[in-house]
Write a protein that holds these residues in place. Structure first.
Motif, PDB file in Angstrom:
ATOM      1  N   ASP A  50     139.203  -9.826  85.131  1.00 46.61           N
ATOM      2  CA  ASP A  50     138.800  -8.455  84.799  1.00 46.61           C
ATOM      3  C   ASP A  50     137.839  -8.400  83.622  1.00 46.61           C
ATOM      4  N   GLU A  51     138.042  -9.274  82.663  1.00 43.19           N
ATOM      5  CA  GLU A  51     137.236  -9.249  81.442  1.00 43.19           C
ATOM      6  C   GLU A  51     136.127 -10.292  81.467  1.00 43.19           C
ATOM      7  N   ALA A  52     135.898 -10.863  82.655  1.00 37.04           N
ATOM      8  CA  ALA A  52     134.863 -11.884  82.836  1.00 37.04           C
ATOM      9  C   ALA A  52     135.011 -13.009  81.811  1.00 37.04           C
ATOM     10  N   ARG A  53     136.270 -13.398  81.560  1.00 37.37           N
ATOM     11  CA  ARG A  53     136.550 -14.506  80.657  1.00 37.37           C
ATOM     12  C   ARG A  53     136.680 -15.786  81.469  1.00 37.37           C
ATOM     13  N   ASP A  54     136.783 -16.849  80.766  1.00 38.47           N
ATOM     14  CA  ASP A  54     136.896 -18.166  81.381  1.00 38.47           C
ATOM     15  C   ASP A  54     138.187 -18.263  82.185  1.00 38.47           C
ATOM     16  N   ASN A  55     138.075 -18.505  83.474  1.00 33.15           N
ATOM     17  CA  ASN A  55     139.272 -18.638  84.311  1.00 33.15           C
ATOM     18  C   ASN A  55     139.467 -20.074  84.789  1.00 33.15           C
ATOM     19  N   ARG A  56     138.853 -21.018  84.050  1.00 31.97           N
ATOM     20  CA  ARG A  56     139.122 -22.427  84.362  1.00 31.97           C
ATOM     21  C   ARG A  56     140.565 -22.738  83.973  1.00 31.97           C
ATOM     22  N   ALA A  57     141.144 -23.678  84.671  1.00 28.55           N
ATOM     23  CA  ALA A  57     142.539 -24.054  84.426  1.00 28.55           C
ATOM     24  C   ALA A  57     142.755 -24.424  82.955  1.00 28.55           C
ATOM     25  N   THR A  58     141.812 -25.130  82.359  1.00 24.79           N
ATOM     26  CA  THR A  58     141.981 -25.535  80.956  1.00 24.79           C
ATOM     27  C   THR A  58     142.035 -24.323  80.030  1.00 24.79           C
ATOM     28  N   ALA A  59     141.218 -23.310  80.290  1.00 21.42           N
ATOM     29  CA  ALA A  59     141.203 -22.109  79.450  1.00 21.42           C
ATOM     30  C   ALA A  59     142.489 -21.310  79.630  1.00 21.42           C
ATOM     31  N   ILE A  60     142.967 -21.229  80.869  1.00 23.44           N
ATOM     32  CA  ILE A  60     144.208 -20.502  81.135  1.00 23.44           C
ATOM     33  C   ILE A  60     145.376 -21.223  80.452  1.00 23.44           C
ATOM     34  N   ALA A  61     145.411 -22.548  80.527  1.00 29.69           N
ATOM     35  CA  ALA A  61     146.474 -23.316  79.878  1.00 29.69           C
ATOM     36  C   ALA A  61     146.465 -23.073  78.369  1.00 29.69           C
ATOM     37  N   THR A  62     145.283 -23.088  77.772  1.00 28.44           N
ATOM     38  CA  THR A  62     145.168 -22.843  76.340  1.00 28.44           C
ATOM     39  C   THR A  62     145.655 -21.445  75.989  1.00 28.44           C
ATOM     40  N   ALA A  63     145.250 -20.448  76.757  1.00 25.75           N
ATOM     41  CA  ALA A  63     145.648 -19.064  76.488  1.00 25.75           C
ATOM     42  C   ALA A  63     147.160 -18.892  76.617  1.00 25.75           C
ATOM     43  N   GLN A  64     147.771 -19.635  77.522  1.00 23.44           N
ATOM     44  CA  GLN A  64     149.218 -19.535  77.737  1.00 23.44           C
ATOM     45  C   GLN A  64     150.011 -20.483  76.829  1.00 23.44           C
ATOM     46  N   ARG A  65     149.296 -21.294  76.057  1.00 20.82           N
ATOM     47  CA  ARG A  65     149.922 -22.254  75.147  1.00 20.82           C
ATOM     48  C   ARG A  65     150.816 -23.247  75.884  1.00 20.82           C
ATOM     49  N   VAL A  66     150.288 -23.749  77.011  1.00 23.51           N
ATOM     50  CA  VAL A  66     151.006 -24.757  77.788  1.00 23.51           C
ATOM     51  C   VAL A  66     150.084 -25.935  78.038  1.00 23.51           C
ATOM     52  N   THR A  67     150.658 -27.058  78.410  1.00 23.71           N
ATOM     53  CA  THR A  67     149.858 -28.232  78.737  1.00 23.71           C
ATOM     54  C   THR A  67     149.214 -28.046  80.110  1.00 23.71           C
ATOM     55  N   ALA A  68     148.214 -28.847  80.374  1.00 20.14           N
ATOM     56  CA  ALA A  68     147.560 -28.810  81.686  1.00 20.14           C
ATOM     57  C   ALA A  68     148.565 -29.118  82.790  1.00 20.14           C
ATOM     58  N   GLY A  69     149.451 -30.056  82.555  1.00 18.64           N
ATOM     59  CA  GLY A  69     150.460 -30.417  83.549  1.00 18.64           C
ATOM     60  C   GLY A  69     151.428 -29.274  83.843  1.00 18.64           C
ATOM     61  N   THR A  70     151.855 -28.583  82.797  1.00 17.18           N
ATOM     62  CA  THR A  70     152.746 -27.438  82.974  1.00 17.18           C
ATOM     63  C   THR A  70     152.048 -26.342  83.759  1.00 17.18           C
ATOM     64  N   LEU A  71     150.777 -26.100  83.435  1.00 15.61           N
ATOM     65  CA  LEU A  71     150.018 -25.089  84.166  1.00 15.61           C
ATOM     66  C   LEU A  71     149.870 -25.476  85.627  1.00 15.61           C
ATOM     67  N   THR A  72     149.553 -26.730  85.887  1.00 15.28           N
ATOM     68  CA  THR A  72     149.387 -27.190  87.268  1.00 15.28           C
ATOM     69  C   THR A  72     150.646 -26.938  88.084  1.00 15.28           C
ATOM     70  N   THR A  73     151.785 -27.251  87.509  1.00 16.84           N
ATOM     71  CA  THR A  73     153.060 -27.031  88.197  1.00 16.84           C
ATOM     72  C   THR A  73     153.278 -25.544  88.477  1.00 16.84           C
ATOM     73  N   ALA A  74     153.029 -24.701  87.483  1.00 16.19           N
ATOM     74  CA  ALA A  74     153.242 -23.262  87.639  1.00 16.19           C
ATOM     75  C   ALA A  74     152.272 -22.675  88.670  1.00 16.19           C
ATOM     76  N   VAL A  75     151.007 -23.086  88.606  1.00 21.25           N
ATOM     77  CA  VAL A  75     150.016 -22.562  89.551  1.00 21.25           C
ATOM     78  C   VAL A  75     150.341 -23.020  90.971  1.00 21.25           C
ATOM     79  N   SER A  76     150.778 -24.251  91.128  1.00 23.52           N
ATOM     80  CA  SER A  76     151.158 -24.745  92.460  1.00 23.52           C
ATOM     81  C   SER A  76     152.260 -23.885  93.063  1.00 23.52           C
ATOM     82  N   LEU A  77     153.255 -23.557  92.259  1.00 21.84           N
ATOM     83  CA  LEU A  77     154.354 -22.723  92.741  1.00 21.84           C
ATOM     84  C   LEU A  77     153.848 -21.321  93.094  1.00 21.84           C
ATOM     85  N   LEU A  78     153.001 -20.762  92.231  1.00 21.60           N
ATOM     86  CA  LEU A  78     152.482 -19.420  92.492  1.00 21.60           C
ATOM     87  C   LEU A  78     151.510 -19.395  93.674  1.00 21.60           C
ATOM     88  N   GLU A  79     150.853 -20.514  93.943  1.00 19.96           N
ATOM     89  CA  GLU A  79     150.033 -20.612  95.159  1.00 19.96           C
ATOM     90  C   GLU A  79     150.931 -20.561  96.395  1.00 19.96           C
TER      91      GLU A  79
END
Length: 151
Positions: A50-79
């Motif tokens: 919505d805000e035309a911000r960075d939606n790369r996995a690395t940016a989302i992980a940083t914004a959520q304060r999680v590791t890339a691996g944690t994000l990958t697991t969460a995104v896989s489940l939400l997919e």
């Protein structure tokens, strides 16, 4: 001062707990397959788009304060649940971008409505001056948490 300290501490603990419980209950009907963590990840992905911000996995992980691996697991489940999609960036094939589905948008709208209702309820009991003081105090609290995280 000591009484204020104890009262404020009790209040903050109770408020945070009540917000989390009530958020969970607001999802129980339509989106009972989501945890609050998952909902906040969906919120972050929707906000990035919505805000035309960075939606790369690395940016989302940083914004959520999680590791890339944690994000990958969460995104896989939400997919698998049908809330998020991962796509390789067209220009940089190394980058993975995360996009919300319509189902994610619907969940995010329910969540946003909960927040609007909560804020409206608070503001209807405060004068403009009181609201300004509350916003300033909560800004200090936010800064405290951010500094703790950065340390």
């Amino acid at each position: 001062m000591k009484g204020n300290r104890a009262e404020l501490n009790r209040f903050l603990v109770e408020v945070f707990d009540e917000i989390l419980k009530t958020e969970e209950e607001s999802l129980a009907g339509s989106f009972s397959d989501l945890s609050l963590r998952e909902l906040h990840l969906i919120e972050e992905v929707c906000r990035a788009e919505d805000e035309a911000r960075d939606n790369r996995a690395t940016a989302i992980a940083t914004a959520q304060r999680v590791t890339a691996g944690t994000l990958t697991t969460a995104v896989s489940l939400l997919e698998r649940k049908g809330y998020l999609e991962r796509r390789r960036d067209e220009r940089d094939r190394r980058a993975v971008r995360i996009w919300p589905t319509e189902k994610a948008r619907a969940a995010d709208q329910v969540h946003a409505a909960f927040h609007r209702e909560m804020v409206d309820e608070i503001l209807k009991t405060l004068s403009d001056q009181e609201a300004q003081v509350l916003v300033r105090a909560l800004g200090s609290l936010t800064a405290f948490f951010r500094e703790k995280y950065e340390a």
